[in-house]
Design a protein around this motif. Sequence first.
Motif, PDB file in Angstrom:
ATOM      1  N   GLU A 580     -30.826 104.562 -30.418  1.00  0.00           N
ATOM      2  CA  GLU A 580     -31.682 104.442 -31.602  1.00  0.00           C
ATOM      3  C   GLU A 580     -32.421 105.742 -31.914  1.00  0.00           C
ATOM      4  OE1 GLU A 580     -31.146 101.730 -33.182  1.00  0.00           O
ATOM      5  OE2 GLU A 580     -29.981 101.007 -31.470  1.00  0.00           O
ATOM      6  N   MET A 581     -32.229 106.773 -31.092  1.00  0.00           N
ATOM      7  CA  MET A 581     -32.994 108.021 -31.281  1.00  0.00           C
ATOM      8  C   MET A 581     -32.376 108.867 -32.385  1.00  0.00           C
ATOM      9  SD  MET A 581     -33.839 109.101 -27.372  1.00  0.00           S
ATOM     10  CE  MET A 581     -35.005 108.186 -26.373  1.00  0.00           C
ATOM     11  N   THR A 582     -32.328 108.303 -33.571  1.00  0.00           N
ATOM     12  CA  THR A 582     -31.611 108.975 -34.662  1.00  0.00           C
ATOM     13  C   THR A 582     -32.402 110.131 -35.270  1.00  0.00           C
ATOM     14  OG1 THR A 582     -32.389 107.196 -36.055  1.00  0.00           O
ATOM     15  CG2 THR A 582     -30.112 107.057 -35.302  1.00  0.00           C
ATOM     16  N   ASP A 583     -33.616 110.379 -34.759  1.00  0.00           N
ATOM     17  CA  ASP A 583     -34.309 111.601 -35.198  1.00  0.00           C
ATOM     18  C   ASP A 583     -33.668 112.827 -34.545  1.00  0.00           C
ATOM     19  OD1 ASP A 583     -35.250 110.713 -32.671  1.00  0.00           O
ATOM     20  OD2 ASP A 583     -37.013 112.030 -32.848  1.00  0.00           O
ATOM     21  N   LEU A 584     -32.848 112.586 -33.512  1.00  0.00           N
ATOM     22  CA  LEU A 584     -32.169 113.700 -32.839  1.00  0.00           C
ATOM     23  C   LEU A 584     -30.809 113.920 -33.487  1.00  0.00           C
ATOM     24  CD1 LEU A 584     -32.917 112.606 -29.162  1.00  0.00           C
ATOM     25  CD2 LEU A 584     -34.012 114.488 -30.410  1.00  0.00           C
ATOM     26  N   PRO A 585     -30.489 115.179 -33.836  1.00  0.00           N
ATOM     27  CA  PRO A 585     -29.207 115.432 -34.516  1.00  0.00           C
ATOM     28  C   PRO A 585     -27.997 114.965 -33.706  1.00  0.00           C
ATOM     29  CG  PRO A 585     -30.340 117.510 -33.935  1.00  0.00           C
ATOM     30  CD  PRO A 585     -31.297 116.399 -33.678  1.00  0.00           C
ATOM     31  N   ALA A 586     -28.106 115.038 -32.372  1.00  0.00           N
ATOM     32  CA  ALA A 586     -26.958 114.628 -31.550  1.00  0.00           C
ATOM     33  C   ALA A 586     -26.661 113.142 -31.724  1.00  0.00           C
ATOM     34  CB  ALA A 586     -27.233 114.931 -30.079  1.00  0.00           C
ATOM     35  N   VAL A 587     -27.711 112.334 -31.929  1.00  0.00           N
ATOM     36  CA  VAL A 587     -27.514 110.884 -32.076  1.00  0.00           C
ATOM     37  C   VAL A 587     -27.150 110.551 -33.523  1.00  0.00           C
ATOM     38  CG1 VAL A 587     -28.584 108.610 -31.800  1.00  0.00           C
ATOM     39  CG2 VAL A 587     -29.124 110.452 -30.180  1.00  0.00           C
ATOM     40  N   ALA A 623     -26.285 120.341 -28.146  1.00  0.00           N
ATOM     41  CA  ALA A 623     -26.231 119.275 -29.156  1.00  0.00           C
ATOM     42  C   ALA A 623     -27.628 118.751 -29.470  1.00  0.00           C
ATOM     43  CB  ALA A 623     -25.330 118.142 -28.661  1.00  0.00           C
ATOM     44  N   LEU A 624     -28.450 118.579 -28.424  1.00  0.00           N
ATOM     45  CA  LEU A 624     -29.796 118.028 -28.632  1.00  0.00           C
ATOM     46  C   LEU A 624     -30.627 118.930 -29.533  1.00  0.00           C
ATOM     47  CD1 LEU A 624     -30.629 116.695 -25.050  1.00  0.00           C
ATOM     48  CD2 LEU A 624     -30.304 115.328 -27.139  1.00  0.00           C
ATOM     49  N   CYS A 625     -30.487 120.249 -29.371  1.00  0.00           N
ATOM     50  CA  CYS A 625     -31.307 121.105 -30.239  1.00  0.00           C
ATOM     51  C   CYS A 625     -30.583 121.457 -31.535  1.00  0.00           C
ATOM     52  CB  CYS A 625     -31.907 122.294 -29.502  1.00  0.00           C
ATOM     53  SG  CYS A 625     -30.756 123.361 -28.716  1.00  0.00           S
ATOM     54  N   GLY A 626     -29.509 120.749 -31.809  1.00  0.00           N
ATOM     55  CA  GLY A 626     -28.909 120.829 -33.140  1.00  0.00           C
ATOM     56  C   GLY A 626     -27.969 121.994 -33.350  1.00  0.00           C
TER      57      GLY A 626
END
Length: 774
Positions: A580-587, A623-626
């Motif tokens: 559900e962590m869709t604020d993160l670009p990886a998700v 990926a986490l930092c976009g």
Amino acid sequence: MSPARPALRERVAAPVGRRIRVRGAVQGVGFRPFVHRQATALGLSGWVTNTPDGVTIEASGTQADIDSLIDAIAHAPPPNAQVAGIEIDEIAAAAQTGFAIRASQIAGVASAEILPDIATCDACLAELFDPANRRHLYPFVNCTHCGPRYSIVEAIPYDRARTSMRRFPLCPACQAEYDDPADRRFHAEANACPVCGPSLTLRDGEGRTLARFHGALLATVTALCQGRIVAVKGIGGFHLMCDAGNEASVQRLRQRKHRPDRPLAVMFPSLAALEVECPVSPLECDLLCGPAHPIVLLRRLGDAVAPSVAPGNPWLGAMLPYAPLHHLLLSEFGRPLVATSANVSDETIVTDEADALRRLGGIAELFLVHDRPIVRPLDDSVVRVVAGRELVLRRARGLAPLAIPVAGVAAGILAVGGHLKTTIAVSRAGSVVLGPHIGDLETLAARDAHRRAIDDSTSLMGGAIGRVAHDMHPDYPSTGEARALDRPMIAVQHHLAHVVACMADNGIEPPVLGVAWDGTGFGADGTIWGGEFIVVEPESWRRVAHLRTFPLPGGEAVAREPRRAALGLLYASFGADALEMTDLPAVSSFTAAERRVLGGMLERGVNCPATSSAGRFFDAVAALCGLRQRASYEGQAAAELEWAADGATAHRAYEFPVAEGEEGESIVDWRPALASILEDVRAGIAPGAISAALHAGLAAAIVVVARRIGIPRVALTGGCFQNARLTETSIGALRAAGFEPIWHRRVPPNDGGIALGQAVWASRVAQRSLPPCV
Ligand SMILES: [Zn+2]
Ligand SMILES: [Zn+2]
């Protein structure tokens, strides 16, 4: 008659005879002519010949003169020779006069070193551009100090009759040079000229001849100026070339090659032209201009090269012309050219003309070819300067197959390598011959090349093969090849092989703490390893610590999708909430439906192998930092994370606490670091700063583990240590804590080096299992 007089004369002048056997890289470097010149100058009589294991000399003369000859061989051999050993036997002094070069002996065990191909020397270059010289503008000029070697050898000893030059009988002028001990081309096996040697032809995509000889070269330059893509046959294979300053041409090459992002190498007309584009340090200059002429990764400052040559990359893979053909092309063209290995995806480089037309037909519009057959494929070598010295990333043309001395290693082991960036190795007494880069064994073409390299190895690289060393992975094609050889097999764990390769590269004996960080390797417990700390003792090894494991949703697919590694990391920390962590670009880069599927897989543990891989951890952070969600080549996300940190100083060091695991090994826990990374990503901290803090944190974690283990020497190895920032930060942190870091130099830290580690470790295993009397 006084009895004293003849005795005195005997002492002073009676000739003695010696048989001198020289081992090492002594064929194809003008060694016999060198011996001939020395012996003749000293007034010695006898002969010199190439043998399968080196060069043998029989010399007769005074003891002092023979000693002078031996001294010259040991201390002042020809420029590209490497003398590995000299054996001297007494023989009867010969009655003959004069010193001869004898035809090669071909019986015996083949173990002489074949030299790598050597870049054009200054003397040949001067001839190439001298209108008065008979080789003016001749693209195959060479001499005993330069030119093709390994790429044209069919068998040893290295003689013209056993190279692909045997189809070109020498003309009288070339023969006279070849036979004249005073000539630079005395016994230059690849000697050629416009009258008797190979020549150029330009063909279209249908194989039709468009132009020949120098006209072919000039027409090629015209086509390159028009923005066309030309496949150019060089020393070890074909290059795809186009105008490096023409953005449209470079993009067309990328589209046709299905290579959207991976950096392309660029060949510059001269060092001066290169220095306009990139600052070149003295060490980088030595590498660029040395006998190997590799691709050197340089910082890119100018704008002569189109952006899409190396998109988003602060580094440029640059090289200088190394064959006369390149010198002619680049001097006519006058600007940098893209010169990328002509292959499709990561297959082996194309070497054959018919093959080029077939495999490169959709990519190149024209084919500049020649009729000197390439016996074995050789990519360009790749080198970068890390921590003040060279680090070889791809060991191929110019560097392979030079032997690496390894104290105590036993002869007769063939190591078949791993899966990516595969090489093979063969051990001899006291050294290991590491073959050139073959490629990823993903394709049939690469597997064929791997098989050919294995077939080659017994005849070219060593003696009889007794045992076969291979990776523990049961499904690697290389393991299958090892089985097919039907000899006793020794499995060597992937990361152990990395550590042992690093030790061999540095001439280091156990005990060592190895930090082996890479993408993935088959672990001794059957799980996927990749963030390992391994202690190597003289008689044993053990895994003493590793990165905390996390699931890889989709298994192999994760290597192409860093966002999957990120999701695995998040899931291991937060469970189903991760999805559900869709604020993160990886998700958010996954659709809701994809997240449901992946969530189900993670929950049930289906196709979600657990790994301790540091490479996948780097991917996840990228990926986490976009920075990157999907990768188009191996290691792309991790490389981009390294580049992001360029010039950034660490605002903090993420924490990787080390705790005791269930099996007694230490676990490097990434969870606190992940929490900080998420905090920083959500606070809008730039990827560069996050990357810098990550590198600082990982280097600190290495020191913490090193302190727990307490072994002074720490070897940094595995594909992650191609990353200059990680390597340099770790070296600095280890030194500051009183440890002695060692890292790679001539042998790649990536999987290109593991065949060396396999051979050395298998030799230890084999020696231990021998009965004590042997
Ligand atoms: Zn030369
Ligand atoms: Zn000739």
